[in-house]
Design a protein around this motif. Structure first.
Motif, short mmCIF file in Angstrom:
data_model
loop_
_atom_site.label_atom_id
_atom_site.label_comp_id
_atom_site.label_asym_id
_atom_site.label_seq_id
_atom_site.Cartn_x
_atom_site.Cartn_y
_atom_site.Cartn_z
N ILE A 1 0.84 -1.20 0.00
CA ILE A 1 0.00 0.00 0.00
C ILE A 1 0.87 1.25 0.00
CG2 ILE A 1 -1.63 1.34 1.39
CD1 ILE A 1 -2.81 -1.36 2.32
N MET A 2 1.94 1.24 0.77
CA MET A 2 2.85 2.38 0.82
C MET A 2 3.51 2.62 -0.54
SD MET A 2 4.61 1.70 4.55
CE MET A 2 5.86 2.95 4.31
N VAL A 3 3.89 1.55 -1.22
CA VAL A 3 4.52 1.68 -2.54
C VAL A 3 3.55 2.30 -3.54
CG1 VAL A 3 5.43 0.38 -4.50
CG2 VAL A 3 6.14 -0.20 -2.19
N TYR A 4 2.31 1.81 -3.56
CA TYR A 4 1.32 2.34 -4.50
C TYR A 4 0.95 3.79 -4.20
CZ TYR A 4 0.49 -2.51 -5.99
OH TYR A 4 0.64 -3.78 -6.48
N SER A 5 0.91 4.15 -2.91
CA SER A 5 0.43 5.48 -2.51
C SER A 5 1.52 6.53 -2.48
CB SER A 5 -0.23 5.40 -1.12
OG SER A 5 -1.24 4.43 -1.08
N GLY A 6 2.77 6.10 -2.28
CA GLY A 6 3.85 7.05 -2.03
C GLY A 6 4.05 8.08 -3.13
N GLY A 7 3.98 7.65 -4.37
CA GLY A 7 4.22 8.58 -5.48
C GLY A 7 2.95 9.08 -6.14
N ALA A 8 1.81 8.89 -5.49
CA ALA A 8 0.53 9.25 -6.11
C ALA A 8 0.43 10.74 -6.41
CB ALA A 8 -0.63 8.82 -5.20
N GLY A 9 1.03 11.57 -5.56
CA GLY A 9 0.95 13.01 -5.75
C GLY A 9 1.54 13.50 -7.05
N LEU A 10 2.43 12.70 -7.66
CA LEU A 10 3.02 13.10 -8.94
C LEU A 10 2.00 13.08 -10.07
CD1 LEU A 10 6.42 11.15 -8.74
CD2 LEU A 10 6.04 13.60 -8.38
N GLY A 11 0.87 12.41 -9.84
CA GLY A 11 -0.16 12.38 -10.88
C GLY A 11 -1.17 13.51 -10.72
N TYR A 12 -0.68 14.67 -10.37
CA TYR A 12 -1.54 15.81 -10.05
C TYR A 12 -2.06 16.56 -11.27
CZ TYR A 12 2.26 18.88 -11.40
OH TYR A 12 3.22 19.53 -12.14
N LEU A 13 -1.47 16.36 -12.44
CA LEU A 13 -1.63 17.30 -13.56
C LEU A 13 -3.08 17.43 -14.02
CD1 LEU A 13 0.30 19.10 -15.09
CD2 LEU A 13 0.46 17.36 -16.86
N ILE A 14 -3.79 16.32 -14.21
CA ILE A 14 -5.17 16.39 -14.70
C ILE A 14 -6.08 17.05 -13.67
CG2 ILE A 14 -7.17 15.02 -15.40
CD1 ILE A 14 -5.30 13.04 -16.69
N ALA A 15 -5.92 16.67 -12.40
CA ALA A 15 -6.75 17.29 -11.35
C ALA A 15 -6.44 18.77 -11.22
CB ALA A 15 -6.52 16.57 -10.03
N LYS A 16 -5.20 19.16 -11.38
CA LYS A 16 -4.85 20.59 -11.34
C LYS A 16 -5.54 21.33 -12.46
CE LYS A 16 -1.08 23.82 -12.11
NZ LYS A 16 -1.81 24.47 -13.23
N GLY A 17 -5.56 20.73 -13.65
CA GLY A 17 -6.26 21.37 -14.77
C GLY A 17 -7.73 21.58 -14.47
N PHE A 18 -8.35 20.63 -13.77
CA PHE A 18 -9.76 20.79 -13.41
C PHE A 18 -9.92 21.92 -12.39
CE2 PHE A 18 -13.58 20.05 -11.03
CZ PHE A 18 -14.50 19.63 -11.98
N PHE A 19 -9.06 21.96 -11.37
CA PHE A 19 -9.16 23.02 -10.36
C PHE A 19 -8.93 24.39 -10.98
CE2 PHE A 19 -7.80 19.72 -7.02
CZ PHE A 19 -9.13 19.44 -6.72
N ASP A 20 -8.12 24.47 -12.01
CA ASP A 20 -7.88 25.75 -12.69
C ASP A 20 -9.14 26.30 -13.34
OD1 ASP A 20 -5.22 25.75 -11.99
OD2 ASP A 20 -4.50 24.95 -13.90
N THR A 21 -10.11 25.42 -13.66
CA THR A 21 -11.33 25.87 -14.32
C THR A 21 -12.36 26.41 -13.33
OG1 THR A 21 -12.40 23.68 -14.21
CG2 THR A 21 -11.00 24.13 -16.12
N ILE A 22 -12.16 26.18 -12.02
CA ILE A 22 -13.09 26.69 -11.00
C ILE A 22 -12.73 28.14 -10.70
CG2 ILE A 22 -13.90 26.40 -8.63
CD1 ILE A 22 -13.24 23.44 -8.85
N SER A 23 -13.73 28.99 -10.72
CA SER A 23 -13.51 30.43 -10.56
C SER A 23 -12.81 30.76 -9.24
CB SER A 23 -14.85 31.17 -10.63
OG SER A 23 -14.66 32.54 -10.38
#
Length: 286
Positions: free
Chosen positions: A149-171
Motif C-alpha cells: 500500500i505504501m509503494v502504491y500510494s507514495g508517489g501518487a501526488g506526482l499524478g496531479y496534472l489532470i486534477a490541477k487542470g480541473f481546479f484551474d477551471t473553478i472560478s
C-alpha cells in the motif's frame, strides 16, 4: 442535405472497416477467455474456439469451495480488495491536495516542483523496484500488504496534472469570497472546491483503485514469501498458468479473469459520466 461524394464514402467505409478489424482483434481473445471459463475441460483446448461441454463448476469452485493449496481465489480477492481500497483512499487524498496546492497557491519553487513532477512521471515506476524492495526489506515491510500500500500510494501526488487542470477551471472568486468570510485554506478546499470537483474526484478514485487492482510487477516482487494466502489476484492467477498447473487450472484461470473484471467494470459503468467529465475538464488548462 449535404451530398456525399464517392471518394468520401469510400474513405468513410475504409476507416470504419479498419476500426472494425481492430475491434475484433481486441475482443476475440476476451470472448475466448469468457467462453473457456464455462468449459468442462480444464486444460487449454486450441482445437475448438468454444467448449464442447458447458458448466458453471469453475465459478462455483473458485467462489464457494475454498480452493486448494495452489488456488485460493477468495483469499486473493480479499487481499487485492483491501489493498486497493486503502490505496485508493490514500492516493486520492494525496492527488487532490497536491493538485489544489499547485493550482491555487503561489510559493517559491512551485514551477520547479511542477516540472520535476511531470519529468518523473515520464519514467515507469517499475524502474525503481529494486531500490524500493531493499528499502522495504530494511524496515521489514516485504511480504506485507501495508508495504505494498505504501509503494502504491507514495508517489501518487506526482499524478496531479489532470486534477490541477480541473481546479484551474473553478472560478477564483469563489475561493476569495470564502476567505473574506474568514474561511481558512483547508475550509476553502473542503467546503468550496471539493463539492464542485465531483467529476475529477471520481476520475481520481477510479484511477487510484485500478493501480493495485491491475498491478503484477510490484506485487510479485514484494509478496515473495511463496505463501498463497499472501498473494493478490494477479499473482495467484499467474501461478495457475505454471507449466505444472496449467492443464488442471486453465478453465478456472479463465473464470477468475472474468470475476476480477466484474467489479471494476461495474464501477466504471456507474461512474462513466463523471469519469469522462473529469478527463475532459482537466484537459482544458494546464
Amino acid at each position: 442535405m449535404r451530398k456525399i461524394t464517392f471518394k468520401k464514402g469510400l474513405s468513410f467505409t475504409a476507416r470504419h472497416l479498419f476500426l472494425l478489424v481492430l475491434c475484433l482483434i481486441w475482443l476475440i481473445p476476451i470472448f475466448w477467455l469468457v467462453l473457456n471459463s464455462f468449459s468442462v475441460f480444464q486444460g487449454v483446448n486450441i482445437r475448438r474456439f468454444y467448449p464442447e461441454e458447458w458448466t458453471l463448476e469453475n465459478y462455483r469452485w473458485l467462489l464457494f469451495s475454498g480452493g486448494d493449496s495452489i488456488a485460493q481465489f477468495t483469499v486473493w480477492f480479499r487481499n487485492t480488495l483491501t489493498i486497493a481500497v486503502f490505496t485508493c483512499l490514500i492516493s486520492s487524498s494525496f492527488v487532490l491536495m497536491v493538485s489544489y496546492a499547485m493550482s491555487r497557491m503561489r510559493f517559491n519553487g512551485r514551477r520547479g516542483l511542477m516540472n520535476i513532477g511531470v519529468l518523473l512521471g515520464l519514467f515507469p515506476g517499475f524502474l525503481s523496484m529494486i531500490a524500493v524492495y531493499f528499502i522495504l526489506q530494511t524496515f521489514n515491510l516485504t511480504n506485507n500488504h501495508w508495504g505494498l500500500i505504501m509503494v502504491y500510494s507514495g508517489g501518487a501526488g506526482l499524478g496531479y496534472l489532470i486534477a490541477k487542470g480541473f481546479f484551474d477551471t473553478i472560478s477564483e472568486t469563489l475561493s476569495e469570497s470564502a476567505r473574506i468570510e474568514g474561511a481558512t485554506e483547508s475550509q476553502v478546499f473542503l467546503h468550496v472546491i471539493v463539492p464542485l470537483a465531483k467529476p475529477i474526484i471520481v476520475y481520481t478514485v477510479i484511477a487510484s483503485f485500478l493501480v493495485p487492482w491491475m498491478d503484477f510487477i510490484f506485487a510479485r516482487i514484494i509478496l515473495n514469501s511463496g505463501l498463497s494466502k499472501d498473494w493478490t489476484v494477479a499473482i495467484g492467477l499467474y501461478n495457475m498458468l505454471d507449466r505444472s498447473s496449467i492443464n488442471t487450472y486453465f478453465a478456472r484461470f479463465c473464470a477468475g479473469g472474468v470475476l476480477v473484471s466484474i467489479p471494476i467494470s461495474v464501477l466504471f459503468v456507474i461512474m462513466q459520466k463523471f469519469y469522462v467529465e473529469g478527463i475532459t475538464s482537466g484537459a482544458v488548462k494546464g
